[in-house]
Design an enzyme around this catalytic site. Structure first.
Site, mmCIF file in Angstrom:
data_model
loop_
_atom_site.group_PDB
_atom_site.id
_atom_site.type_symbol
_atom_site.label_atom_id
_atom_site.label_comp_id
_atom_site.label_asym_id
_atom_site.label_seq_id
_atom_site.Cartn_x
_atom_site.Cartn_y
_atom_site.Cartn_z
ATOM 1 N N CYS A 1 0.069 4.126 1.858
ATOM 2 C CA CYS A 1 -0.225 5.083 2.934
ATOM 3 C C CYS A 1 0.919 5.317 3.920
ATOM 4 C CB CYS A 1 -1.522 4.720 3.644
ATOM 5 S SG CYS A 1 -1.541 3.088 4.377
ATOM 6 N N SER B 1 -6.043 -3.624 14.981
ATOM 7 C CA SER B 1 -5.441 -2.959 16.130
ATOM 8 C C SER B 1 -6.463 -2.533 17.177
ATOM 9 C CB SER B 1 -4.619 -1.751 15.662
ATOM 10 O OG SER B 1 -5.421 -0.853 14.918
ATOM 11 N N LYS C 1 -11.803 -7.547 6.796
ATOM 12 C CA LYS C 1 -11.154 -6.703 7.796
ATOM 13 C C LYS C 1 -12.026 -5.504 8.113
ATOM 14 C CE LYS C 1 -7.200 -3.714 8.190
ATOM 15 N NZ LYS C 1 -6.191 -3.005 7.473
ATOM 16 N N TYR D 1 -2.529 -9.535 16.526
ATOM 17 C CA TYR D 1 -1.435 -9.082 17.392
ATOM 18 C C TYR D 1 -1.275 -10.004 18.594
ATOM 19 C CZ TYR D 1 -2.046 -5.214 14.291
ATOM 20 O OH TYR D 1 -2.150 -4.478 13.139
ATOM 21 N N LYS E 1 -12.428 -4.734 2.840
ATOM 22 C CA LYS E 1 -11.860 -3.908 3.909
ATOM 23 C C LYS E 1 -12.764 -2.704 4.112
ATOM 24 C CE LYS E 1 -7.657 -1.323 5.053
ATOM 25 N NZ LYS E 1 -6.281 -1.060 4.624
ATOM 26 N N ARG F 1 -10.743 7.648 4.299
ATOM 27 C CA ARG F 1 -10.551 6.598 3.291
ATOM 28 C C ARG F 1 -11.886 6.090 2.732
ATOM 29 N NH1 ARG F 1 -5.217 6.519 4.422
ATOM 30 N NH2 ARG F 1 -4.299 5.376 6.177
ATOM 31 N N CYS G 1 0.862 -1.181 0.000
ATOM 32 C CA CYS G 1 0.000 0.000 0.000
ATOM 33 C C CYS G 1 0.901 1.234 0.000
ATOM 34 C CB CYS G 1 -0.907 0.018 1.228
ATOM 35 S SG CYS G 1 -2.259 1.217 1.092
ATOM 36 N N ARG H 1 -2.584 3.173 12.995
ATOM 37 C CA ARG H 1 -2.060 4.350 12.288
ATOM 38 C C ARG H 1 -0.944 5.018 13.096
ATOM 39 N NH1 ARG H 1 -7.842 6.157 9.500
ATOM 40 N NH2 ARG H 1 -7.967 4.263 8.246
HETATM 41 C C1 PBG Z 1 -3.197 0.151 5.212
HETATM 42 C C2 PBG Z 1 -3.526 -0.716 6.356
HETATM 43 C C3 PBG Z 1 -4.243 -0.362 7.500
HETATM 44 C C4 PBG Z 1 -4.288 -1.509 8.309
HETATM 45 C C5 PBG Z 1 -3.609 -2.526 7.643
HETATM 46 N N1 PBG Z 1 -3.161 -2.021 6.422
HETATM 47 C C6 PBG Z 1 -4.767 0.956 7.931
HETATM 48 C C7 PBG Z 1 -5.756 1.695 7.142
HETATM 49 O O1 PBG Z 1 -6.335 1.206 6.166
HETATM 50 O O2 PBG Z 1 -5.948 2.851 7.498
HETATM 51 C C8 PBG Z 1 -4.959 -1.592 9.643
HETATM 52 C C9 PBG Z 1 -4.553 -2.737 10.519
HETATM 53 C C10 PBG Z 1 -4.946 -2.597 11.942
HETATM 54 O O3 PBG Z 1 -5.697 -1.687 12.361
HETATM 55 O O4 PBG Z 1 -4.492 -3.436 12.733
HETATM 56 N N2 PBG Z 1 -1.958 -0.137 4.640
#
Ligand code: PBG
Length: 339
Positions: A123, A287, A261, A326, A208, A230, A121, A218
């Protein structure tokens, strides 16, 4: 006269041996994929404030970590990189010496059988924190038909393909595009095939959602958007049928594994995707799902061990074949103690 019905469900719950015999869902360390956050520097092992027990690690710390993960019976890690510098295109993402490329080499050298999956990605690498090129007047990718600040789809696909090939060159076993851009799987598949990596599987973040549960991540990956959100690419939490379209489309584009997700607020989606497709289904226990349990446990409000295993069991029961979590290392230890 017996006033009870003949069926007494408690007969099969009376002791732990019989409960084990009739158990429909069992967790194994082999179900888990452990996320790792890799950073530049030497000897760095920095705890993430909003994710107690999770760390940003420098490359030199990865050998010990990888050996520990492999010894616990966990088959795979997924890597997220924090680059040294960010720019408009996320250059470090596709640099030969990029942080994830270095980390992949270090892990494969230390624990060759541990699968390395790389998150693909933009970001974490872009200065604005968005998952693609952002529409900017004057930039070579400027699109006058889209608003300023819009995350552009098609010009980003070429970059995702390039990043995936870099990860493959570094020794990644699987790539995981997470940006929810249209056509990302097809673009990455084509780039990998062209570079000779037709045998490298794609784990697509196919379903997602635009979720508030990503907040702590983040901080960990330092990839929060600097403006906007997003919602133009991640899914609306209110939609379920759309998840099936996303999953089917990604499979048609060549995805090998489909991810849903977050996991816990979307168990119905995991179940529906599971029933609709024969492809393996992964679920990301994100997370926020982890941190809220950690925070409550720190106050003595919840028993973390019990709640974590209950959550992971529920995700598997819903239909996930594998879980990104995690808790992978702790859960692997807890499962080992139960046996
Ligand atoms: C983006 C990405 C995200 C997560 C995994 N890959 C964040 C987002 O889309 O803002 C989130 C994973 C998590 O919250 O544990 N590369």
């Amino acid at each position: 006269m017996n006033i009870f019905p003949t069926a007494r469900p408690r007969r099969l719950r009376n002791n732990s041996t019989i409960r084990r015999l009739v158990r429909e869902t069992t967790l194994s360390p082999a179900d888990f994929i452990y996320p790792l956050f890799v950073v530049h520097g030497q000897g760095v092992r920095r705890e993430i404030a909003s994710m107690p027990g999770q760390y940003q690690l420098s490359v030199d710390r990865l050998a010990v970590e990888a050996e520990e993960i492999a010894a616990l019976g966990i088959p795979a890690v997924i890597l997220f990189g924090v680059p040294a510098a960010k720019d408009a295109v996320g250059s470090e993402n596709f640099a030969a010496g990029g942080i994830v490329q270095q980390a992949t080499r270090a892990i494969k050298a230390a624990a060759p059988d541990l699968l390395v999956i790389t998150d693909v990605c933009l970001c974490e690498y872009t200065e604005h924190g968005h998952c693609g090129l952002v529409n900017t007047p004057g930039a070579e990718w400027y699109d006058p038909h889209r608003p300023e600040g819009y995350v552009l789809n098609d010009p980003t696909l070429e970059i995702l393909g390039r990043v995936a090939v870099r990860h493959a060159e570094a020794g990644a076993d699987m790539v995981a595009p997470s940006g929810m851009l249209d056509g990302m799987v097809a673009a990455i598949r084509a780039s990998l095939d062209e570079a000779g990596y037709s045998g490298l599987p794609i784990l697509s973040y196919a379903v997602k959602y635009a979720s508030g549960f990503y907040g702590p991540f983040r901080d960990a990956a330092e990839g929060a958007p600097k403006f906007g959100d997003r919602r133009s690419h991640q899914m609306d939490p209110a939609n379920a049928r759309e998840a099936l379209r996303e999953a089917e489309q990604d499979i048609a584009e060549g995805a090998d594994i489909i991810m849903v997700k977050p996991a816990l607020p979307y168990l119905d989606i995991i179940r529906r995707v599971r029933e609709r497709t024969a492809a393996p289904v992964a679920a990301y226990n994100v997370s926020g799902e982890y941190s809220m349990v950690k925070a409550a446990a720190a106050r003595g409000w919840l028993d973390e061990h019990a709640v974590a295993l209950e959550c992971l069991t529920a995700i598997k029961r819903a239909g996930a074949d594998m879980i990104l979590t995690y808790w992978a290392k702790e859960a692997a230890r807890w499962i080992g103690e139960q046996l």
